[in-house]
Design a protein around this motif. Structure first.
Motif, PDB file in Angstrom:
ATOM      1  N   ALA A   6     -64.470  -3.741  65.149  1.00  0.00           N
ATOM      2  CA  ALA A   6     -63.520  -4.098  64.087  1.00  0.00           C
ATOM      3  C   ALA A   6     -62.850  -2.546  63.430  1.00  0.00           C
ATOM      4  O   ALA A   6     -64.082  -1.823  63.178  1.00  0.00           O
ATOM      5  N   LEU A   7     -61.775  -2.392  63.533  1.00  0.00           N
ATOM      6  CA  LEU A   7     -61.177  -0.947  62.925  1.00  0.00           C
ATOM      7  C   LEU A   7     -60.257  -1.193  61.711  1.00  0.00           C
ATOM      8  O   LEU A   7     -59.469  -2.058  61.730  1.00  0.00           O
ATOM      9  N   HIS A   8     -60.231  -0.004  60.682  1.00  0.00           N
ATOM     10  CA  HIS A   8     -59.592  -0.260  59.531  1.00  0.00           C
ATOM     11  C   HIS A   8     -58.928   1.144  59.279  1.00  0.00           C
ATOM     12  O   HIS A   8     -60.006   2.075  59.562  1.00  0.00           O
ATOM     13  N   THR A   9     -57.763   1.303  58.902  1.00  0.00           N
ATOM     14  CA  THR A   9     -57.255   2.486  58.564  1.00  0.00           C
ATOM     15  C   THR A   9     -56.828   2.482  57.005  1.00  0.00           C
ATOM     16  O   THR A   9     -56.299   1.739  56.337  1.00  0.00           O
ATOM     17  N   LEU A  10     -57.362   3.807  56.293  1.00  0.00           N
ATOM     18  CA  LEU A  10     -56.870   4.172  55.158  1.00  0.00           C
ATOM     19  C   LEU A  10     -55.860   5.231  55.371  1.00  0.00           C
ATOM     20  O   LEU A  10     -56.225   6.253  56.003  1.00  0.00           O
ATOM     21  N   GLY A  11     -54.840   5.207  54.297  1.00  0.00           N
ATOM     22  CA  GLY A  11     -53.952   6.557  54.298  1.00  0.00           C
ATOM     23  C   GLY A  11     -52.691   6.500  55.385  1.00  0.00           C
ATOM     24  O   GLY A  11     -52.289   5.421  55.176  1.00  0.00           O
ATOM     25  N   CYS A  12     -52.410   7.713  56.109  1.00  0.00           N
ATOM     26  CA  CYS A  12     -51.204   8.075  56.290  1.00  0.00           C
ATOM     27  C   CYS A  12     -50.849   7.447  57.708  1.00  0.00           C
ATOM     28  O   CYS A  12     -51.806   6.857  58.499  1.00  0.00           O
ATOM     29  N   LYS A  13     -49.629   7.418  58.324  1.00  0.00           N
ATOM     30  CA  LYS A  13     -49.336   7.350  59.814  1.00  0.00           C
ATOM     31  C   LYS A  13     -50.036   8.001  60.664  1.00  0.00           C
ATOM     32  O   LYS A  13     -50.513   7.398  61.852  1.00  0.00           O
ATOM     33  N   LEU A  14     -50.644   9.142  60.512  1.00  0.00           N
ATOM     34  CA  LEU A  14     -51.334   9.867  61.106  1.00  0.00           C
ATOM     35  C   LEU A  14     -52.568   9.260  61.649  1.00  0.00           C
ATOM     36  O   LEU A  14     -53.043   9.185  62.442  1.00  0.00           O
ATOM     37  N   ASN A  15     -53.219   8.892  60.375  1.00  0.00           N
ATOM     38  CA  ASN A  15     -54.483   8.044  60.433  1.00  0.00           C
ATOM     39  C   ASN A  15     -54.334   6.830  61.369  1.00  0.00           C
ATOM     40  O   ASN A  15     -55.280   6.369  62.274  1.00  0.00           O
ATOM     41  N   PHE A  16     -53.277   6.188  61.097  1.00  0.00           N
ATOM     42  CA  PHE A  16     -53.022   5.164  62.104  1.00  0.00           C
ATOM     43  C   PHE A  16     -53.085   5.246  63.609  1.00  0.00           C
ATOM     44  O   PHE A  16     -53.597   4.491  64.081  1.00  0.00           O
ATOM     45  N   SER A  17     -52.427   6.379  63.831  1.00  0.00           N
ATOM     46  CA  SER A  17     -52.454   6.691  65.352  1.00  0.00           C
ATOM     47  C   SER A  17     -53.567   7.074  65.663  1.00  0.00           C
ATOM     48  O   SER A  17     -54.098   6.751  66.899  1.00  0.00           O
ATOM     49  N   GLU A  18     -54.243   7.739  65.005  1.00  0.00           N
ATOM     50  CA  GLU A  18     -55.662   8.135  65.612  1.00  0.00           C
ATOM     51  C   GLU A  18     -56.778   7.020  65.374  1.00  0.00           C
ATOM     52  O   GLU A  18     -57.509   6.643  66.491  1.00  0.00           O
ATOM     53  N   THR A  19     -56.632   6.014  64.445  1.00  0.00           N
ATOM     54  CA  THR A  19     -57.498   4.507  64.707  1.00  0.00           C
ATOM     55  C   THR A  19     -57.112   4.032  65.860  1.00  0.00           C
ATOM     56  O   THR A  19     -57.934   3.575  66.538  1.00  0.00           O
ATOM     57  N   SER A  20     -55.669   3.835  66.286  1.00  0.00           N
ATOM     58  CA  SER A  20     -55.492   3.130  67.622  1.00  0.00           C
ATOM     59  C   SER A  20     -56.087   3.741  68.760  1.00  0.00           C
ATOM     60  O   SER A  20     -56.568   3.074  69.557  1.00  0.00           O
ATOM     61  N   SER A  21     -56.117   5.142  68.789  1.00  0.00           N
ATOM     62  CA  SER A  21     -56.803   5.706  70.014  1.00  0.00           C
ATOM     63  C   SER A  21     -58.238   5.651  69.925  1.00  0.00           C
ATOM     64  O   SER A  21     -58.823   5.622  71.219  1.00  0.00           O
ATOM     65  N   ILE A  22     -58.897   5.749  68.847  1.00  0.00           N
ATOM     66  CA  ILE A  22     -60.316   5.529  68.890  1.00  0.00           C
ATOM     67  C   ILE A  22     -60.507   4.252  69.430  1.00  0.00           C
ATOM     68  O   ILE A  22     -61.401   4.045  70.044  1.00  0.00           O
TER      69      ILE A  22
END
Length: 422
Positions: A6-22
């Motif tokens: 399970a993944l969760h993102t804090l912060g910016c849209k850049l983090n959102f893209s990186e979480t998705s790739s991870i």
């Protein structure tokens, strides 16, 4: 039996893209993706450290995981992990801390640890981070965030991002085009270009080869890719938003009439103390050109209140300047002290209650600006891209110029561009 993550993102849209790739890396290794509220074998939190609240939220999320899934592996990555790895490692329940250079090596690191081991920190000196890893969000929403640039060579006095992300570096145009073609083939209609300092796009190494390209070169190439109907530029510094870029967007069929331009302060005195690379006069010039070429364009603004040394007069200057500009909305940030920044040495410190009051005043101004901007377009027919997400049988979408539309759910409109009368 497959392990779950399970993944969760804090912060910016850049983090959102990186979480998705991870997440995709883990799925390729056999992990089954779960919602963050569900019980999983591994939890990954991709952190931000722009504000103090992001740090606190990370700690809160780890406590939540501990209470519902005490045997789960907990991995912390992102900016907070790069800046304060030892502090994170001391949070009870954290098993693995991955710095900026290691987040995309998560699969290998997970194979090397077991629950109950001492917390493992995999980090390095930020000066050694010089590679670019492409990433984009997919299957999470209709709009896809595509990272094309990372890091920052600027040294704003309030900011820790250069310490967390390293020097400015970018993907090559060839590689970006390849990613966009893959996204188009998967049915994505809108791509949001993201980066830490997007206008600085062009510096970098891809496949060991150095390349020097510009953001203007990139958007010209992207405009020709068939299949992607919309592009947005997530955020771009006013000194890097050239007349060429503005004029190009005004004539483009694919780049939307929407800019997000950080200001931070409307006082030249405060801008100097912040070590920003422009004055308010240049900012007003940029807004003026955009509105001359695209009167219907939506313009968002980042602004910080309560910066050290900001007097009532300085704040009034910022308020009046924003009030006078033909902008559409504000993202208002209350200044918070960050370790190892020059701003910590500046005086006098603005009391928290005054910072909060100034934030409230600008948020009220933002509401009025957005209301006025929307009202200007009442009765117009504009193109809306409706998103997959639905709440209470309602769906949301955005017009080309970023006006939010909410309407009863209609499956036929999902991920389709519909003409809508505002």
């Amino acid at each position: 039996m497959s392990k779950s993550v399970a993944l969760h993102t804090l912060g910016c849209k850049l983090n959102f893209s990186e979480t998705s790739s991870i997440g995709r890396l883990l799925e390729q290794d056999g992990f089954v993706k779960k919602d963050f509220d569900e019980v999983a074998d591994v939890y990954v939190i991709n952190t931000c450290s722009v504000t103090e609240n992001a740090d606190k939220e990370c700690r809160y999320l780890v406590r939540r995981i501990q209470s519902k899934a005490p045997e789960a592996m907990v991995v912390i990555t992102g900016c907070y992990a790069q800046l304060k790895p030892k502090e994170i490692a001391e949070i009870p329940g954290v098993d693995l801390v991955l710095g900026a250079a290691e987040k995309f090596n998560i699969v290998q690191h997970l194979k090397e640890i077991s629950k109950g081991d001492a917390t493992k920190i995999c980090s390095c000196d930020i000066e050694d981070v010089n590679t670019f890893t492409a990433s984009y969000s997919q299957n999470d929403r209709t709009r896809t965030f595509l990272k094309v640039q990372d890091g920052c060579d600027y040294n704003c006095s309030f900011c820790t991002i250069p310490m967390a992300r390293g020097k400015s570096r970018s993907d090559s145009i060839e590689s970006v085009l390849n990613s966009v073609q893959q996204l188009a083939a998967s049915g994505v209609k809108e791509v949001v270009l993201t980066g830490i300092n997007l206008g600085d796009y062009g510096k970098g190494y891809t496949g060991g080869k150095k390349h020097e390209e510009s953001f203007f070169n990139l958007i010209q190439e992207l405009d020709n890719v068939e299949g992607i109907e919309r592009y947005r530029i997530s955020s771009i510094e006013p000194n890097l938003l050239t007349n060429d870029i503005i004029e190009f967007v005004s004539n483009s069929k694919r780049f939307m009439p929407h800019f997000h331009i950080p200001l931070q302060s409307g006082s030249n005195k405060i801008l100097g103390m912040m070590r920003r690379r422009y004055k308010r006069e240049l900012y007003a010039e940029r807004v003026g050109l955009i509105k001359t070429l695209m009167p219907h364009c939506c313009i968002g603004v980042d602004v910080i209140v309560g910066f050290p040394g900001e007097t009532e007069e300085d704040f009034k200057e910022t308020f009046d300047f924003l009030h006078s500009l033909d902008i559409s909305y504000l993202h208002v940030f209350t200044y918070s002290e960050r370790d190892n920044t020059h701003a910590l040495t500046l005086q006098p410190v603005v009391p928290i209650n005054i910072r909060n009051e100034r934030n409230k005043q600008l948020r009220n101004l933002s509401y009025q600006k957005m209301q006025y901007f929307t009202q200007q377009h009442i009765g117009e027919a504009r193109k809306v891209l409706f998103e997959r997400n639905s709440r209470n049988n309602m769906m949301e979408g955005y017009t080309d110029n970023y006006i939010k539309i909410t309407t009863p759910y209609n499956a036929e409109w999902v991920n389709n561009i519909t003409t809508w009368t505002i």
